[in-house]
Design a protein around this motif. Sequence first.
Motif, PDB file in Angstrom:
ATOM      1  N   LEU A 105       9.758  -2.948 -16.319  1.00  0.00           N
ATOM      2  CA  LEU A 105       9.740  -2.126 -15.108  1.00  0.00           C
ATOM      3  C   LEU A 105       8.325  -1.622 -14.884  1.00  0.00           C
ATOM      4  N   ARG A 106       7.763  -1.988 -13.751  1.00  0.00           N
ATOM      5  CA  ARG A 106       6.402  -1.573 -13.455  1.00  0.00           C
ATOM      6  C   ARG A 106       6.372  -0.848 -12.105  1.00  0.00           C
ATOM      7  N   PRO A 107       6.335   0.468 -12.124  1.00  0.00           N
ATOM      8  CA  PRO A 107       6.194   1.175 -10.855  1.00  0.00           C
ATOM      9  C   PRO A 107       4.763   1.034 -10.336  1.00  0.00           C
ATOM     10  N   ALA A 108       4.614   0.848  -9.054  1.00  0.00           N
ATOM     11  CA  ALA A 108       3.291   0.940  -8.424  1.00  0.00           C
ATOM     12  C   ALA A 108       3.375   2.164  -7.524  1.00  0.00           C
ATOM     13  N   ARG A 109       2.846   3.266  -8.028  1.00  0.00           N
ATOM     14  CA  ARG A 109       2.965   4.519  -7.287  1.00  0.00           C
ATOM     15  C   ARG A 109       1.576   5.044  -7.001  1.00  0.00           C
ATOM     16  N   MET A 110       1.324   5.336  -5.752  1.00  0.00           N
ATOM     17  CA  MET A 110       0.046   5.938  -5.400  1.00  0.00           C
ATOM     18  C   MET A 110       0.297   7.335  -4.865  1.00  0.00           C
ATOM     19  N   PHE A 111      -0.230   8.318  -5.580  1.00  0.00           N
ATOM     20  CA  PHE A 111      -0.093   9.686  -5.093  1.00  0.00           C
ATOM     21  C   PHE A 111      -0.970   9.840  -3.848  1.00  0.00           C
ATOM     22  N   PRO A 112      -0.481  10.546  -2.830  1.00  0.00           N
ATOM     23  CA  PRO A 112      -1.256  10.673  -1.585  1.00  0.00           C
ATOM     24  C   PRO A 112      -2.676  11.202  -1.835  1.00  0.00           C
ATOM     25  N   GLU A 113      -2.829  12.051  -2.874  1.00  0.00           N
ATOM     26  CA  GLU A 113      -4.150  12.633  -3.173  1.00  0.00           C
ATOM     27  C   GLU A 113      -5.154  11.563  -3.600  1.00  0.00           C
ATOM     28  N   LEU A 114      -4.649  10.408  -4.044  1.00  0.00           N
ATOM     29  CA  LEU A 114      -5.551   9.369  -4.557  1.00  0.00           C
ATOM     30  C   LEU A 114      -5.736   8.227  -3.560  1.00  0.00           C
ATOM     31  N   ALA A 115      -5.402   8.473  -2.313  1.00  0.00           N
ATOM     32  CA  ALA A 115      -5.460   7.413  -1.311  1.00  0.00           C
ATOM     33  C   ALA A 115      -6.858   6.799  -1.212  1.00  0.00           C
ATOM     34  N   ALA A 116      -7.905   7.609  -1.507  1.00  0.00           N
ATOM     35  CA  ALA A 116      -9.273   7.098  -1.386  1.00  0.00           C
ATOM     36  C   ALA A 116      -9.550   5.985  -2.393  1.00  0.00           C
ATOM     37  N   ALA A 117      -8.780   5.933  -3.493  1.00  0.00           N
ATOM     38  CA  ALA A 117      -8.997   4.900  -4.510  1.00  0.00           C
ATOM     39  C   ALA A 117      -8.285   3.596  -4.159  1.00  0.00           C
ATOM     40  N   PRO A 119      -7.528   0.183  -2.309  1.00  0.00           N
ATOM     41  CA  PRO A 119      -8.357  -0.785  -1.579  1.00  0.00           C
ATOM     42  C   PRO A 119      -7.798  -1.158  -0.205  1.00  0.00           C
ATOM     43  N   LEU A 120      -6.590  -0.695   0.125  1.00  0.00           N
ATOM     44  CA  LEU A 120      -6.020  -1.022   1.438  1.00  0.00           C
ATOM     45  C   LEU A 120      -6.432   0.011   2.476  1.00  0.00           C
ATOM     46  N   ARG A 121      -6.334  -0.363   3.743  1.00  0.00           N
ATOM     47  CA  ARG A 121      -6.653   0.551   4.842  1.00  0.00           C
ATOM     48  C   ARG A 121      -5.793   1.802   4.783  1.00  0.00           C
ATOM     49  N   ALA A 122      -6.398   2.937   5.096  1.00  0.00           N
ATOM     50  CA  ALA A 122      -5.702   4.226   4.952  1.00  0.00           C
ATOM     51  C   ALA A 122      -4.368   4.247   5.699  1.00  0.00           C
ATOM     52  N   ASP A 123      -4.302   3.637   6.902  1.00  0.00           N
ATOM     53  CA  ASP A 123      -3.057   3.722   7.676  1.00  0.00           C
ATOM     54  C   ASP A 123      -1.925   2.922   7.020  1.00  0.00           C
ATOM     55  N   ILE A 124      -2.273   1.928   6.179  1.00  0.00           N
ATOM     56  CA  ILE A 124      -1.242   1.107   5.536  1.00  0.00           C
ATOM     57  C   ILE A 124      -0.513   1.899   4.448  1.00  0.00           C
ATOM     58  N   VAL A 125      -1.240   2.819   3.796  1.00  0.00           N
ATOM     59  CA  VAL A 125      -0.620   3.574   2.686  1.00  0.00           C
ATOM     60  C   VAL A 125      -0.496   5.058   3.003  1.00  0.00           C
ATOM     61  N   ALA A 126      -0.597   5.401   4.291  1.00  0.00           N
ATOM     62  CA  ALA A 126      -0.483   6.815   4.668  1.00  0.00           C
ATOM     63  C   ALA A 126       0.848   7.358   4.156  1.00  0.00           C
ATOM     64  N   GLY A 127       0.791   8.520   3.483  1.00  0.00           N
ATOM     65  CA  GLY A 127       2.021   9.105   2.943  1.00  0.00           C
ATOM     66  C   GLY A 127       2.322   8.653   1.533  1.00  0.00           C
ATOM     67  N   GLY A 128       1.442   7.824   0.942  1.00  0.00           N
ATOM     68  CA  GLY A 128       1.646   7.406  -0.436  1.00  0.00           C
ATOM     69  C   GLY A 128       2.373   6.078  -0.535  1.00  0.00           C
ATOM     70  N   LEU A 129       2.545   5.647  -1.767  1.00  0.00           N
ATOM     71  CA  LEU A 129       3.157   4.350  -2.032  1.00  0.00           C
ATOM     72  C   LEU A 129       3.983   4.485  -3.296  1.00  0.00           C
TER      73      LEU A 129
END
Length: 362
Positions: A105-117, A119-129
Amino acid sequence: MTYRIATIRGDGIGPDVVAEAVKALVAVSEASGFDLDFIEATMGGAAIDATGSPLPESTLAACKASDAVLLGAVGGPRWDGLAGRLRPEAGLLGLRAGLGAYANLRPARMFPELAAACPLRADIVAGGLDLLIVRELTGGIYFGDRGTSPDGDAAWDTERYSRAEIERLLSVAFDAARDRRGRLCVVDKANVLDSSRLWRKVATEMAASRPDVATSFMYVDNCAMQLVRNPRQFDVIATSNLFGDILSDEASMITGSIGMLASASVGAAGPGIFEPIHGSAPDIAGRDAANPLATILSSAMLLSYGLGRKAEAAAIESAVAAVLAEGMRCADIATGASGELVVGTKAMGDAVVAAIRAAARS
Ligand code: NAD
């Protein structure tokens, strides 16, 4: 209630990050009123130095007698010259096999605070992942019949799956989807491969008796594309060993930081193995520079998937989110933005513990 946790600190930054995850586990156990009994076991380079074997029998026995295994990372240049089965990584493969861990099991979770790290465009991951890849780990082409012709001009590997192997993997994936947002995407290449058509047949049958999970199917080539085009469409992805190997690396990299990514390898009976996806990072070992959050988040998976303690897992995840929201960053996730406080391994672990305790008091 007492749970027994085998801890394998390993090599390089392994001991540093495991120490912080243990602190977080102790903090939630104190707040929730259960006990944790930590059993130290050795594996990898440290075990080679001590015993000559990357996976001493005593380690496997200690892990089998535990409720869950918390692992740092193994390996390093010191052992690079050793033959394959004597290398630190052989310990890892032996442990997975020994515990029958067939689902990764591999979660790919991006906390909204780390959006700057990211590599995708900000609008694609707006609100986190937040997606989870459930990869079959002990079957398929990595274990199928293989060979090379006598003249060396032809070679083959075989993708082979049984219904039982597919069912047990998908069962983990359906359960995970039910605990999350209720959506499962089964990824295959059913337009070309017989083995994929069996995956799709079995998944369709299983989905019929699980109406609470919205099941869909996607070809792997399309999935590779969709992960960068619109990763937020996914909740849980279930797939074979080969496809999962590739897609989970792709998914983890779109979150931007290796120091944040947790994983679990679980099986039917034995305890699961919970570890960060990163390695032993010899370049920063012993410098209080490693980001412990991947291992701390792995300890949250240990609570959730290993012990069924979902509320306590959520407490750790919320504490991590809280310290990130406060601006705390280890060097690997620092962007130089104003409001950031760059801290070392121990200080980050202490901050998570403080956040767990603060939430428990409120
Ligand atoms: P690595 O993941 O150890 O390091 C890659 C890069 O990421 C390095 O620059 C490192 O400093 C950085 N990094 C990794 N984890 C970090 C963290 N928590 N915080 C901050 N930065 C971090 O991969 P590698 O350099 O390819 O491998 C180093 C050793 O680890 C090798 O011996 C390899 O075999 C082993 N390895 C072990 C595992 C495992 O135990 N599961 C997995 C991968 C690699």
